[in-house]
Design an enzyme around this catalytic site. Sequence first.
Site, mmCIF file in Angstrom:
data_model
loop_
_atom_site.group_PDB
_atom_site.id
_atom_site.type_symbol
_atom_site.label_atom_id
_atom_site.label_comp_id
_atom_site.label_asym_id
_atom_site.label_seq_id
_atom_site.Cartn_x
_atom_site.Cartn_y
_atom_site.Cartn_z
ATOM 1 N N PRO A 47 52.129 38.574 29.129
ATOM 2 C CA PRO A 47 52.460 39.205 31.121
ATOM 3 C C PRO A 47 50.998 38.570 31.929
ATOM 4 O O PRO A 47 50.154 39.393 31.606
ATOM 5 C CB PRO A 47 53.066 39.754 30.628
ATOM 6 C CG PRO A 47 51.905 41.019 29.503
ATOM 7 C CD PRO A 47 51.708 39.614 28.445
ATOM 8 N N ASP A 86 52.418 43.221 33.077
ATOM 9 C CA ASP A 86 51.479 43.435 33.188
ATOM 10 C C ASP A 86 51.298 44.443 33.798
ATOM 11 O O ASP A 86 50.765 44.067 35.423
ATOM 12 C CB ASP A 86 49.923 42.434 32.176
ATOM 13 C CG ASP A 86 49.354 43.877 31.598
ATOM 14 O OD1 ASP A 86 49.948 44.455 30.973
ATOM 15 O OD2 ASP A 86 48.133 43.366 31.176
ATOM 16 N N TRP A 520 45.943 46.357 27.309
ATOM 17 C CA TRP A 520 45.690 45.699 26.301
ATOM 18 C C TRP A 520 46.242 46.155 25.262
ATOM 19 O O TRP A 520 47.044 44.954 24.047
ATOM 20 C CB TRP A 520 44.174 45.758 25.449
ATOM 21 C CG TRP A 520 43.098 44.574 26.668
ATOM 22 C CD1 TRP A 520 42.446 45.176 26.902
ATOM 23 C CD2 TRP A 520 43.501 43.525 26.864
ATOM 24 N NE1 TRP A 520 41.981 44.307 27.904
ATOM 25 C CE2 TRP A 520 42.885 42.837 27.552
ATOM 26 C CE3 TRP A 520 44.443 42.312 26.600
ATOM 27 C CZ2 TRP A 520 42.192 41.740 28.930
ATOM 28 C CZ3 TRP A 520 44.437 41.125 27.715
ATOM 29 C CH2 TRP A 520 43.824 40.591 28.576
ATOM 30 N N TRP A 560 44.164 39.829 24.775
ATOM 31 C CA TRP A 560 46.161 39.774 23.886
ATOM 32 C C TRP A 560 46.159 38.913 22.710
ATOM 33 O O TRP A 560 47.002 39.614 21.984
ATOM 34 C CB TRP A 560 46.928 38.366 25.365
ATOM 35 C CG TRP A 560 47.833 39.214 25.089
ATOM 36 C CD1 TRP A 560 48.781 40.086 24.989
ATOM 37 C CD2 TRP A 560 49.632 38.045 24.889
ATOM 38 N NE1 TRP A 560 49.920 40.090 24.824
ATOM 39 C CE2 TRP A 560 50.249 39.145 24.861
ATOM 40 C CE3 TRP A 560 49.162 36.600 25.179
ATOM 41 C CZ2 TRP A 560 51.919 38.342 24.608
ATOM 42 C CZ3 TRP A 560 50.796 36.031 24.519
ATOM 43 C CH2 TRP A 560 51.575 36.639 24.558
ATOM 44 N N LYS A 593 32.779 28.168 37.356
ATOM 45 C CA LYS A 593 33.791 29.001 37.249
ATOM 46 C C LYS A 593 34.813 29.249 39.133
ATOM 47 O O LYS A 593 33.712 28.714 39.977
ATOM 48 C CB LYS A 593 33.768 30.594 37.128
ATOM 49 C CG LYS A 593 34.194 31.194 36.359
ATOM 50 C CD LYS A 593 33.419 31.640 35.356
ATOM 51 C CE LYS A 593 33.191 32.912 36.590
ATOM 52 N NZ LYS A 593 32.710 34.797 35.497
ATOM 53 N N LYS A 596 36.222 33.203 44.064
ATOM 54 C CA LYS A 596 36.703 33.625 45.663
ATOM 55 C C LYS A 596 35.844 33.729 46.563
ATOM 56 O O LYS A 596 35.077 32.748 47.678
ATOM 57 C CB LYS A 596 37.852 35.150 45.834
ATOM 58 C CG LYS A 596 39.283 33.913 45.720
ATOM 59 C CD LYS A 596 39.830 35.456 46.331
ATOM 60 C CE LYS A 596 41.308 35.351 45.086
ATOM 61 N NZ LYS A 596 41.909 36.458 44.847
#
Length: 1042
Positions: A47, A86, A520, A560, A593, A596
């Site tokens: 999710p 989530d 988590w 996860w 990477k 923003k």
Amino acid sequence: MIKQPKQKYNPKQMEEKIQKFWTDNDIFNKSVEQRKEYPAYVFLEGPPTANGLPHPGHVLTRVMKDFVLRYQTMNGHYIERKAGWDTHGLPVEIEVEKKLGLEDKQSIEKYGVKRFNEECRKSVFKYENAWVEMTHRIGFWLDMNNPYITLKNEYIESVWWSLKKAWEKKLLYRGHKVVPYCPRCGTALSAHEIAQGYKTVEDPSILVKFKIKNEEAYFLAWTTTPWTLISNVALAVHPDEYYVKISYRGEVLILAEQRAAVLMKGEGYDILDRFLGKQLEHKEYEPLFSYAKPEKKAWFVVLADFVTMVDGTGIVHIAPAFGEDDYSIGKTYDLPVVQLVKLDGTFPDEVTLWRGQFVKDADPSIIAYLEERGLISGVRSYQHEYPFCWRCDSPLLYYAMESWFIAMSKVQEALLKNNDMVTWYPEHLKEGRFGDFLRDVKDWALSRDRYWGTPLPIWTCTNSPCNHAICIGSVDELRSLSESFPDEYDLHKPFVDTLKVHCPLCKSLMIREKEVIDCWYDSGAAFFAQWHYPFENHEKLQENFPVDFISEALDQTRGWFYSLLAISTFLFDQPPYKTVLTLGFVLDENNQKMSKSKKNYVDPNIILDHEGADALRWYLMSANAPWMSTRFYEDAVKETLGKFILTLWNSYNFFATYAALDQFNPEKDMILVSERSTLDKWVLSRFHHLVGNVRSFVKQFEIHKAARAIETFIIEDFSNWYLRRSRKRLWVEEKTQDKLSGYSTIYDIFIGLSQLLAPFIPFITEELYQNLKTTDMPESVHLCDYVTVNKGVLDDDLEKAMEYIRDLVEVGRALRSKININVRYPLKEANIICSKETEESIRDLLELLQEELNVKKISFARNTDQFMIKTIKPKYAQLGPRYKEKTKTVIDMIEQSDTQKLYEELTKHEEITIIVNKEKITLNKDDFDVVEHEKEHLVKASVEDSTLFLDTNLTEELEAEGLSREIIRRIQSMRKELDLDVEDRITTELHMGSHEKNMVESWSEHIKEETRSTTLSFVKKPGGKLVKKWDIDDVHVEIGIE
RNA sequence: GGGCCCGUAGCUUAGUUCGGUUGGAGCAACCGGCUGAUAACCGGUAGGUCGGGAGUUCAAAUCUCCUCGGGCCCA
């Protein structure tokens, strides 16, 4: 009927049209429902949190998942595709804090937990639309109408049930966890948060002397956080490093041998003793301060592997409350946790000298105090990275906080056993990163002292002698213990904390542990909590556990992937998933990477608008192995569009245009495969080989290899060879058998390709399929079965023969280029020297070769003799020493005679005799090299073990034909210039020299046909709409067309 | 500080599992050809310290060690 497509490929428009078709006809649902009775392939969606915009990385994940699910569906599996959200966790809270201008926990409390959590609930779906939209546009078929959501009461209840299981198994306990803590904000920070707040700072670095008990000697330890010395309880040494006892300036000190050599360099000291660190274990020393009153044994030497010889003294001061290593060594040695710092970062009252001071500010004063007592041997400043609060810029303190844990270390063996049953892609993760993590598993720090999360369902009785603690595992249980439980409720804070819960033993009031749990845990519980198990859907869990397939990016190994395995292991002692596909990261053009702040972030929507979802998907799937990081930038997708998608589209466009024109009807006009041309059989064989390859690649999740194989087939085999070679026969006006054979084959290939490619690029394949399908075929390509290999059309020999032909074409073209005779001019003959078998195998394909090389005739021979001339060449080095000054004459004589004849003589008689200055000279074989070369007008090239000869002799006739082709080409280009339709007729007038005119005249019918000229006349002054003068080599031609 | 993954032509990459012909392609460049064949096609040329160094071996892009760069995880 096949319709002529609109010419231009417009991805945005087409994809919108296809989306509408899917929606209007409910195709997604049908694709799921029609497999209902088939074996299940269970997928679990990891999710996402919708409080941020989707990132290119999420696009990759969703594309890959969609591919696998579509592929498995077409291969006959029933797959439910439940979406998930989530919704809890610190990132959500931080967003809301920012929005509301709340700076710390106090201000949240002041604002009101109820209102705060309401804001969180809203914030969580802030970008839901963007997510739904992205999912939709890339064509990810996921049931977004019926998702599991971690904030729902039912979901929380399932989570509670599982926590109660852990409780019953005695896996839940309360302990300490050392976390980076902001004393000003009053909150612990997550790893993610501290990562953005590191700064290089200068801190004092001091060498501190700890007096050994009952001995006039000191341990010399090193620290950069003097304020933690007050809470010191032990000193750590490395067990396997050497330590020395030295005499230095009248004092006896103990420190690591290596470090002494560095620290005392150039200063005089005597080594009194040398021993391994482990010999110091349990040696006691006197505490520096008397503030701490530990309830356990403290102030002795412990052994620890983390002690380094890189800096310091090799003796590390241990304060379990202020360091994670310190804390864990403290657990090993059962050291007390002395925590003489208040939560606001100041010293408590019992630290009389510095009470109320902020610990870091007290450093200089602590140093001065110790110096005064002669306990410090060196003060320096030390540059290092230190974390600061990203929000308020205060230096963070590592601080032991009380926390609830799940004792994962108790089930470690089961974790390893379960991991062993999982298939990992890429494989190395299983024993590598993930396996390592499990072998070193730590207890799971479960609780968070925050607001927006699943409340920890542990209540403790307030009645002092009772103190009974319970873990509540369902709403019913909570209701039964509560006073006036309402009908409408929301299990979050503050509701759970307002309930009056009574102790089942003594009926006194209980209060809940104030924390919420790690989010988590929420997502890790998804495999059962999505079904509200065990409160309903028992059989659902039976059918869907363990899940067959999950796929997320590499960062989820310890996220996860782990939380699922952890919960499944302690609940059911089984792995929760069978196969994990771990995806690499999406990086920017320069392998950096995406973030923003760096502004190197690519908005997927722009690419979807410009290049479309199919190009985007194809790029992501073909660029790299799924588990490798992939660069992502618009130009790369653009290249994919141009190279692959458009080739596919244009091939289709070509076929559909002609098929529509000829009214090709796949229901009536199909020719049996056995009756099709060799070229057709070849491409079908290639296609079915491809199908086999694609299937075996996908089985290993080598999706990139599958994609590349398809791409090569389409571009090289299908478009550049098969279609190119087929154009002529489709061009004829009549519906010949050969033409229908071609249409049938292209039709088969496109239907096959649309199915083969459907899981990769679902839009364009649907477009193709919709235009080509017959009424008895499924209504959507996504309702078809996946293509299987038709072994009946596989023909290895034919493929090999074609390979050979293509090689011959290649070397033949190269030869032409070398001898400088343009392909437009036909050559008289090509001779192929090869075995009988090879000749047989390519007989049906000779026409291709003839056209490609533009030769009038192809002949075969078994050996090269008739095409080659053998001559001899004297070996200078051999003759020179023998004939000295006569050598030149000998050689001249040989070279001036007919060397071919000499060769023949030499082979016949083993020797030859020549007369030089009346002297007989006999020469034998060893005196010569045999030299071979082609006969006149011949050139040769080799392919494998055979040879190709081209006859380069251009006769007048051949030249005439060539010239007429030159003229045809120029007329065609003039037609294009006038933008004439393929069908349009013209009249043509030519002017050229009389010699050339004579040459061309015999070809005038051919020229008329090729250029669709109704008349062709030779005139002095050509006229028409377009008149042009051309120079063909040294021939001047003037052409006019109308 | 520790661990894992990656590094091959200007760019995208195959080959590395398990060492073995001359390290293959595509894009871009250049030369030439072909074309009612598309953002094309065909032939050729040039372009490589296989990130660097050392080792093992008859033989290393491939195995080992060290090192540099990128990414990730953990401290």
